[in-house]
Motif scaffolding. Structure first.
Motif, PDB file in Angstrom:
ATOM      1  N   ASP A  90      34.478  23.286  31.709  1.00 52.91           N
ATOM      2  CA  ASP A  90      33.926  21.958  31.948  1.00 52.91           C
ATOM      3  C   ASP A  90      35.023  21.004  32.415  1.00 52.91           C
ATOM      4  O   ASP A  90      36.210  21.308  32.349  1.00 52.91           O
ATOM      5  N   ALA A  91      34.610  19.838  32.916  1.00 49.05           N
ATOM      6  CA  ALA A  91      35.525  18.927  33.609  1.00 49.05           C
ATOM      7  C   ALA A  91      36.691  18.484  32.733  1.00 49.05           C
ATOM      8  O   ALA A  91      37.845  18.448  33.190  1.00 49.05           O
ATOM      9  N   LYS A  92      36.427  18.136  31.480  1.00 45.04           N
ATOM     10  CA  LYS A  92      37.498  17.648  30.605  1.00 45.04           C
ATOM     11  C   LYS A  92      38.533  18.743  30.339  1.00 45.04           C
ATOM     12  O   LYS A  92      39.741  18.494  30.398  1.00 45.04           O
ATOM     13  N   VAL A  93      38.062  19.966  30.072  1.00 46.93           N
ATOM     14  CA  VAL A  93      38.989  21.079  29.825  1.00 46.93           C
ATOM     15  C   VAL A  93      39.787  21.385  31.084  1.00 46.93           C
ATOM     16  O   VAL A  93      40.991  21.665  31.024  1.00 46.93           O
ATOM     17  N   ARG A  94      39.140  21.327  32.258  1.00 48.13           N
ATOM     18  CA  ARG A  94      39.861  21.560  33.514  1.00 48.13           C
ATOM     19  C   ARG A  94      40.982  20.545  33.690  1.00 48.13           C
ATOM     20  O   ARG A  94      42.095  20.896  34.086  1.00 48.13           O
ATOM     21  N   ASP A  95      40.682  19.276  33.409  1.00 48.27           N
ATOM     22  CA  ASP A  95      41.711  18.233  33.530  1.00 48.27           C
ATOM     23  C   ASP A  95      42.896  18.533  32.619  1.00 48.27           C
ATOM     24  O   ASP A  95      44.058  18.422  33.029  1.00 48.27           O
ATOM     25  N   ASP A  96      42.623  18.901  31.388  1.00 48.18           N
ATOM     26  CA  ASP A  96      43.691  19.201  30.428  1.00 48.18           C
ATOM     27  C   ASP A  96      44.514  20.404  30.880  1.00 48.18           C
ATOM     28  O   ASP A  96      45.751  20.394  30.812  1.00 48.18           O
ATOM     29  N   SER A 120      38.226  29.028  22.378  1.00 47.75           N
ATOM     30  CA  SER A 120      37.521  28.219  23.372  1.00 47.75           C
ATOM     31  C   SER A 120      37.838  28.765  24.765  1.00 47.75           C
ATOM     32  O   SER A 120      38.762  29.581  24.948  1.00 47.75           O
ATOM     33  N   GLU A 143      42.177  19.074  41.834  1.00 44.76           N
ATOM     34  CA  GLU A 143      43.040  20.076  41.213  1.00 44.76           C
ATOM     35  C   GLU A 143      44.236  20.385  42.104  1.00 44.76           C
ATOM     36  O   GLU A 143      45.381  20.428  41.639  1.00 44.76           O
ATOM     37  N   ARG A 194      44.866  21.579  33.939  1.00 41.32           N
ATOM     38  CA  ARG A 194      45.645  21.271  35.147  1.00 41.32           C
ATOM     39  C   ARG A 194      47.009  20.707  34.755  1.00 41.32           C
ATOM     40  O   ARG A 194      48.039  21.125  35.290  1.00 41.32           O
ATOM     41  N   ARG A 195      46.999  19.738  33.864  1.00 46.19           N
ATOM     42  CA  ARG A 195      48.266  19.143  33.430  1.00 46.19           C
ATOM     43  C   ARG A 195      49.125  20.171  32.707  1.00 46.19           C
ATOM     44  O   ARG A 195      50.343  20.206  32.897  1.00 46.19           O
ATOM     45  N   ASP A 229      46.653  17.516  42.190  1.00 42.78           N
ATOM     46  CA  ASP A 229      47.268  17.272  40.886  1.00 42.78           C
ATOM     47  C   ASP A 229      48.431  18.215  40.604  1.00 42.78           C
ATOM     48  O   ASP A 229      49.465  17.796  40.081  1.00 42.78           O
TER      49      ASP A 229
END
Length: 331
Positions: free
Chosen positions: A164-170, A134, A195, A172-173, A198
């Motif tokens: 995409d937004a969800k993958v970016r959020d994951d 992915s 970002e 980042r953490r 965060d």
């Protein structure tokens, strides 16, 4: 390793990509370069990496002047937005590539690659090829490859921008946790305010080739030096002439409800407005309003719980008041 840039200038014809930029990046911290397109953030990162040559100015890495050194001699790990993976190599061989061309012993390479596969969570995917991963997995592979050679600093140029937004959020953490493990001095270029807030220890906000402000995320968000920083690092609206953040606006059906006693020290005045639209955004609700006296449009952000209690509807009259106003120096 610390990074210091002193008096950096870079022009492309009449366009000043960097205009006398100076910045200190502390050892072991994650610093974000944040700004809109054309602000100079990527040019500054590429100058640190040695991919762009400054017209004038100095780049120091751990007090060593690297201004005229090639990228290969700066001990830098670089990760771009696009992964630049070797498509014909497996994940394991991609990560090991830099070590192999440096002719490290096979046992050392195996130990290092195993360690990094575990750190980035790709052990079970090590025999796959990049096309079988992915986007998020390919980016983690790219970060592991950059870290494999033990760089002095890690430079990340919009590494999650294509995701995409969800993958970016994951991611980042995940990046924040990774940085806490490896503690390599890291510089992240991003245009994504969330970002930067965060993941960063410090943020440098750039605009038109200059640095507007440098500080911790809390410093920049709560104490911006000017309207550009305030408006770029989060939404702002004008309320009774003051620049405020939408979540710092209190709404009530009466002037008294908009002005609780806990806010008495803040004399911004109560503004009468008409609700234009109510939009539920998960936890928050955005209330779009128009001021009755001036006709100016603005928006407030309240919790879903507050909206459930108020049950605001389009066409209703409400009263708005700022609970917090930043003291700004106009740019």
């Amino acid at each position: 390793m610390s990074i210091k840039v002193i008096g950096a200038n870079k022009r492309y014809g009449d366009f000043a990509a960097l205009d006398n930029v100076s910045i200190d990046i502390p050892d072991g911290q994650l610093t974000s370069l944040l700004g809109p397109s054309g602000s100079g953030k990527s040019t500054l990162l590429r100058a640190i990496a040695g991919l762009d040559t400054l017209d004038s100015g100095t780049v120091l890495i751990d007090d060593d002047d690297v201004s005229r050194k090639s990228p290969q001699k700066r001990d830098i790990g670089f990760v771009f937005q696009h992964y630049a993976a070797f498509k014909h190599l497996t994940v394991r061989d991609n990560i090991a590539f830099g070590l192999k061309i440096r002719k490290r012993p096979k046992k050392e390479i195996d130990v290092k690659v195993d360690e990094l596969l575990d750190v980035v969570g790709l052990t079970v995917f090590q025999k796959r090829f990049p096309a079988q991963l992915s986007g998020g997995q390919r980016q983690r592979m790219a970060l592991a490859r950059a870290l494999a050679v033990d760089p002095k600093v890690l430079l990340l140029d919009e590494p999650f921008g294509a995701l995409d937004a969800k993958v970016r959020d994951d991611l980042r953490r995940w990046l924040r946790r990774l940085h806490e493990e490896v503690h390599v001095t890291t510089v992240l270029v991003t245009h994504d305010q969330q970002e930067a807030l965060d993941v960063s220890d410090r943020i440098a906000v750039l605009n038109k080739g200059r640095i507007e402000q440098i500080g911790t995320p809390d410093d920049l968000y709560d104490r911006p030096t000017n309207t550009f920083v305030a408006s770029f690092l989060g939404s702002t609206v004008r309320l009774n002439g003051d620049l405020v953040r939408p979540h710092d606006i209190r709404l009530g059906r009466t002037p008294e409800m908009a002005s609780p006693s806990t806010d008495a020290s803040l004399d911004t005045g109560v503004l009468k407005a008409t609700v234009q639209r109510v939009v539920n955004l998960g936890f928050e609700t955005r209330v779009e309003l128009i001021a009755s006296a001036s006709g100016e449009e603005f928006a407030a952000e309240i919790t879903r719980g507050d909206q459930n209690a108020l049950n605001l509807q389009a066409g209703e009259t409400v009263y708005a008041r700022a609970t917090k106003v930043a003291a700004l120096t106009e740019a």
